[in-house]
Design a protein around this motif. Structure first.
Motif, PDB file in Angstrom:
ATOM      1  N   SER A   1       0.826  -1.199   0.000  1.00  0.00           N
ATOM      2  CA  SER A   1       0.000   0.000   0.000  1.00  0.00           C
ATOM      3  C   SER A   1       0.866   1.256   0.000  1.00  0.00           C
ATOM      4  O   SER A   1       2.005   1.257   0.481  1.00  0.00           O
ATOM      5  CB  SER A   1      -0.909   0.010   1.229  1.00  0.00           C
ATOM      6  N   ARG A   2       0.300   2.340  -0.519  1.00  0.00           N
ATOM      7  CA  ARG A   2       1.007   3.615  -0.515  1.00  0.00           C
ATOM      8  C   ARG A   2       1.286   4.078   0.908  1.00  0.00           C
ATOM      9  O   ARG A   2       2.242   4.818   1.152  1.00  0.00           O
ATOM     10  CB  ARG A   2       0.159   4.662  -1.247  1.00  0.00           C
ATOM     11  N   ARG A   3       0.497   3.637   1.867  1.00  0.00           N
ATOM     12  CA  ARG A   3       0.650   4.107   3.255  1.00  0.00           C
ATOM     13  C   ARG A   3       1.721   3.345   4.032  1.00  0.00           C
ATOM     14  O   ARG A   3       1.968   3.663   5.198  1.00  0.00           O
ATOM     15  CB  ARG A   3      -0.690   3.980   3.972  1.00  0.00           C
ATOM     16  N   VAL A   4       2.357   2.367   3.426  1.00  0.00           N
ATOM     17  CA  VAL A   4       3.341   1.549   4.147  1.00  0.00           C
ATOM     18  C   VAL A   4       4.554   2.392   4.535  1.00  0.00           C
ATOM     19  O   VAL A   4       5.135   3.097   3.709  1.00  0.00           O
ATOM     20  CB  VAL A   4       3.783   0.348   3.288  1.00  0.00           C
ATOM     21  N   VAL A   5       4.920   2.305   5.809  1.00  0.00           N
ATOM     22  CA  VAL A   5       6.120   2.970   6.327  1.00  0.00           C
ATOM     23  C   VAL A   5       7.018   1.900   6.941  1.00  0.00           C
ATOM     24  O   VAL A   5       6.559   1.090   7.749  1.00  0.00           O
ATOM     25  CB  VAL A   5       5.761   4.038   7.381  1.00  0.00           C
ATOM     26  N   ALA A   6       8.278   1.867   6.553  1.00  0.00           N
ATOM     27  CA  ALA A   6       9.211   0.872   7.064  1.00  0.00           C
ATOM     28  C   ALA A   6       9.526   1.135   8.534  1.00  0.00           C
ATOM     29  O   ALA A   6       9.362   2.257   9.018  1.00  0.00           O
ATOM     30  CB  ALA A   6      10.492   0.885   6.233  1.00  0.00           C
ATOM     31  N   PRO A   7      10.004   0.111   9.266  1.00  0.00           N
ATOM     32  CA  PRO A   7      10.381   0.324  10.674  1.00  0.00           C
ATOM     33  C   PRO A   7      11.411   1.430  10.849  1.00  0.00           C
ATOM     34  O   PRO A   7      11.448   2.083  11.891  1.00  0.00           O
ATOM     35  CB  PRO A   7      10.953  -1.048  11.078  1.00  0.00           C
ATOM     36  N   SER A   8      12.228   1.669   9.803  1.00  0.00           N
ATOM     37  CA  SER A   8      13.231   2.734   9.882  1.00  0.00           C
ATOM     38  C   SER A   8      12.623   4.121   9.690  1.00  0.00           C
ATOM     39  O   SER A   8      13.314   5.122   9.840  1.00  0.00           O
ATOM     40  CB  SER A   8      14.308   2.501   8.818  1.00  0.00           C
ATOM     41  N   GLY A   9      11.324   4.171   9.355  1.00  0.00           N
ATOM     42  CA  GLY A   9      10.657   5.449   9.157  1.00  0.00           C
ATOM     43  C   GLY A   9      10.549   5.879   7.710  1.00  0.00           C
ATOM     44  O   GLY A   9       9.917   6.902   7.413  1.00  0.00           O
ATOM     45  N   GLN A  10      11.149   5.131   6.795  1.00  0.00           N
ATOM     46  CA  GLN A  10      11.092   5.493   5.383  1.00  0.00           C
ATOM     47  C   GLN A  10       9.712   5.172   4.812  1.00  0.00           C
ATOM     48  O   GLN A  10       9.174   4.085   5.017  1.00  0.00           O
ATOM     49  CB  GLN A  10      12.178   4.756   4.600  1.00  0.00           C
ATOM     50  N   ARG A  11       9.168   6.098   4.047  1.00  0.00           N
ATOM     51  CA  ARG A  11       7.846   5.930   3.434  1.00  0.00           C
ATOM     52  C   ARG A  11       8.001   5.141   2.132  1.00  0.00           C
ATOM     53  O   ARG A  11       7.922   5.683   1.032  1.00  0.00           O
ATOM     54  CB  ARG A  11       7.205   7.293   3.196  1.00  0.00           C
ATOM     55  N   VAL A  12       8.206   3.852   2.305  1.00  0.00           N
ATOM     56  CA  VAL A  12       8.518   3.010   1.156  1.00  0.00           C
ATOM     57  C   VAL A  12       7.332   2.890   0.214  1.00  0.00           C
ATOM     58  O   VAL A  12       7.499   2.757  -1.007  1.00  0.00           O
ATOM     59  CB  VAL A  12       9.011   1.620   1.634  1.00  0.00           C
ATOM     60  N   GLY A  13       6.094   2.961   0.728  1.00  0.00           N
ATOM     61  CA  GLY A  13       4.917   2.897  -0.125  1.00  0.00           C
ATOM     62  C   GLY A  13       4.840   4.073  -1.076  1.00  0.00           C
ATOM     63  O   GLY A  13       4.552   3.914  -2.271  1.00  0.00           O
ATOM     64  N   GLU A  14       5.100   5.274  -0.570  1.00  0.00           N
ATOM     65  CA  GLU A  14       5.085   6.465  -1.418  1.00  0.00           C
ATOM     66  C   GLU A  14       6.236   6.409  -2.427  1.00  0.00           C
ATOM     67  O   GLU A  14       6.088   6.860  -3.563  1.00  0.00           O
ATOM     68  CB  GLU A  14       5.198   7.719  -0.555  1.00  0.00           C
ATOM     69  N   TRP A  15       7.373   5.852  -2.011  1.00  0.00           N
ATOM     70  CA  TRP A  15       8.518   5.729  -2.908  1.00  0.00           C
ATOM     71  C   TRP A  15       8.189   4.804  -4.077  1.00  0.00           C
ATOM     72  O   TRP A  15       8.534   5.086  -5.229  1.00  0.00           O
ATOM     73  CB  TRP A  15       9.718   5.200  -2.128  1.00  0.00           C
ATOM     74  N   VAL A  16       7.492   3.700  -3.781  1.00  0.00           N
ATOM     75  CA  VAL A  16       7.088   2.765  -4.838  1.00  0.00           C
ATOM     76  C   VAL A  16       6.183   3.466  -5.846  1.00  0.00           C
ATOM     77  O   VAL A  16       6.341   3.325  -7.061  1.00  0.00           O
ATOM     78  CB  VAL A  16       6.388   1.541  -4.226  1.00  0.00           C
ATOM     79  N   GLN A  17       5.223   4.242  -5.348  1.00  0.00           N
ATOM     80  CA  GLN A  17       4.323   4.962  -6.248  1.00  0.00           C
ATOM     81  C   GLN A  17       5.102   5.962  -7.107  1.00  0.00           C
ATOM     82  O   GLN A  17       4.818   6.134  -8.300  1.00  0.00           O
ATOM     83  CB  GLN A  17       3.247   5.689  -5.454  1.00  0.00           C
ATOM     84  N   ALA A  18       6.110   6.607  -6.509  1.00  0.00           N
ATOM     85  CA  ALA A  18       6.922   7.574  -7.256  1.00  0.00           C
ATOM     86  C   ALA A  18       7.690   6.892  -8.392  1.00  0.00           C
ATOM     87  O   ALA A  18       7.859   7.476  -9.474  1.00  0.00           O
ATOM     88  CB  ALA A  18       7.890   8.290  -6.322  1.00  0.00           C
ATOM     89  N   GLN A  19       8.136   5.640  -8.173  1.00  0.00           N
ATOM     90  CA  GLN A  19       8.856   4.920  -9.234  1.00  0.00           C
ATOM     91  C   GLN A  19       7.928   4.622 -10.401  1.00  0.00           C
ATOM     92  O   GLN A  19       8.325   4.687 -11.559  1.00  0.00           O
ATOM     93  CB  GLN A  19       9.472   3.625  -8.696  1.00  0.00           C
ATOM     94  N   ARG A  20       6.677   4.285 -10.094  1.00  0.00           N
ATOM     95  CA  ARG A  20       5.708   4.043 -11.170  1.00  0.00           C
ATOM     96  C   ARG A  20       5.475   5.319 -11.982  1.00  0.00           C
ATOM     97  O   ARG A  20       5.382   5.279 -13.212  1.00  0.00           O
ATOM     98  CB  ARG A  20       4.388   3.539 -10.571  1.00  0.00           C
ATOM     99  N   GLN A  21       5.381   6.429 -11.301  1.00  0.00           N
ATOM    100  CA  GLN A  21       5.166   7.703 -12.000  1.00  0.00           C
ATOM    101  C   GLN A  21       6.365   8.054 -12.881  1.00  0.00           C
ATOM    102  O   GLN A  21       6.204   8.512 -14.016  1.00  0.00           O
ATOM    103  CB  GLN A  21       4.911   8.812 -10.986  1.00  0.00           C
ATOM    104  N   ARG A  22       7.573   7.824 -12.373  1.00  0.00           N
ATOM    105  CA  ARG A  22       8.773   8.113 -13.154  1.00  0.00           C
ATOM    106  C   ARG A  22       8.832   7.220 -14.395  1.00  0.00           C
ATOM    107  O   ARG A  22       9.249   7.665 -15.473  1.00  0.00           O
ATOM    108  CB  ARG A  22      10.029   7.923 -12.312  1.00  0.00           C
ATOM    109  N   GLN A  23       8.413   5.977 -14.255  1.00  0.00           N
ATOM    110  CA  GLN A  23       8.428   5.070 -15.396  1.00  0.00           C
ATOM    111  C   GLN A  23       7.434   5.528 -16.465  1.00  0.00           C
ATOM    112  O   GLN A  23       7.734   5.513 -17.660  1.00  0.00           O
ATOM    113  CB  GLN A  23       8.106   3.647 -14.924  1.00  0.00           C
TER     114      GLN A  23
END
Length: 321
Positions: free
Chosen positions: A188-210
């Protein structure tokens, strides 16, 4: 004896004490060229310097006698001595290419060659230590030109001891950990890693860049090989057939004059946008084209309102005649 000579003697005595501690721990004085003690003293480099001075004839007789009195002392660094582990123990001779395949696989998977020293990955056991030694031997000038060429041919290779991956690769490592824990890159876009990184938003950003053509090919490949990865997040639950069935049922029951429910109208808009961006599969394109009333360019609301007003005006004029 001058003051400088006295200081040199004291420095040599300090180094000999450190060498004796090494002998007490390991039982020999064959100090590896890259060895450092627990205090950070580069004993291996000092030993190498003593050997060089001995070969050039500039080493004092007293120092020669003191060094040769240590058990296992070597004036020439043999192959066995070069393969001595960093902790001082003698290592068996190793195949210089033993870890090349693992290094290539690691670089391809992770996008960098900053192999952790204590990496626990089953396929890369001992790789971190081996990579560290290659870089250390390179700095010491002990690597052959062939070995240097082989290492530099590895994608993302760096001679730096601990090259820091770019922020992109750091977040990619977080995503890899998520995939390892959950078995899929579908998150999900709302997923946040235990380290605090917003990995869900990062994944969505990669799709947009592609979609915009701004994602580097090597990064595209790294992401696409992940299990469960999908470039169009709206497809991940694969509701296409369900929405299509709802649309056909609405058309049968209410006809095309009845306004569409908001969720179906938004779904149609997304499919039209996918078509314009080239993201719609041939199968889905054919399914939509099979609808007699389907149009890829739907009229805007303003145009529809204008036509309605024009029709009403025509009807009024006809009634006034």
């Amino acid at each position: 004896m001058t003051r400088s000579d006295d200081a040199a003697v004291k420095r040599t005595e300090k180094w000999l004490e450190r060498l004796d501690r090494f002998v007490d721990q390991h039982g020999h004085a064959a100090v590896p060229q890259l060895f450092e003690d627990e205090f950070g003293h580069r004993l291996g480099r000092w030993v190498k310097r003593m050997r060089r001075r001995y070969r050039s004839g500039h080493l004092e007789a007293s120092s020669i006698a003191a060094l040769e009195a240590r058990p296992g002392w070597l004036w020439h660094a043999s192959k066995q001595n070069r393969a001595t582990r960093a902790d001082g123990s003698i290592a068996p001779s190793e195949n210089p290419l033993a870890h090349m395949a693992s290094l290539l696989a690691f670089a391809t998977c992770h996008g960098h060659t900053a192999v952790p020293y204590n990496s626990q990955e089953p396929d890369h056991s001992g790789l971190g230590d081996w990579v560290r030694r290659q870089r250390a031997h390179y700095r010491a000038g002990d690597l052959s030109s062939r070995r240097i060429a082989l290492l530099e041919a590895v994608p993302h290779w760096s001679w730096e001891q601990t090259p820091r991956p770019s922020p992109w690769y750091e977040t990619y490592e977080v995503l890899l950990q998520w995939v390892s824990d959950h078995g899929t890159a579908d998150l999900s876009r709302r997923v946040v890693a235990p380290s605090g990184q917003r990995v869900g938003e990062w994944v969505q950003a990669q799709r947009q860049r592609q979609r915009r053509g701004r994602l580097a090919p090597e990064r595209f490949q790294l992401l696409e090989q992940l299990p469960g990865w999908c470039w169009d997040a709206s497809w991940k639950n694969d509701t296409f057939s369900e929405r299509l069935a709802e649309l056909e049922a609405h058309a049968r029951e209410h006809g095309l004059d009845e306004p569409l429910p908001p969720q179906l109208r938004r779904w149609i808009d997304r499919r039209v946008l996918d078509y314009k961006r080239g993201l719609l599969s041939d199968e889905r394109f054919a399914a939509l084209e099979a609808l007699e009333w389907w149009r890829w360019a739907r009229p805007s609301r303003s145009n529809s309102a204008f036509r309605e007003q024009q029709t009403a005006l025509e009807h009024w004029l006809e009634s006034e005649r």
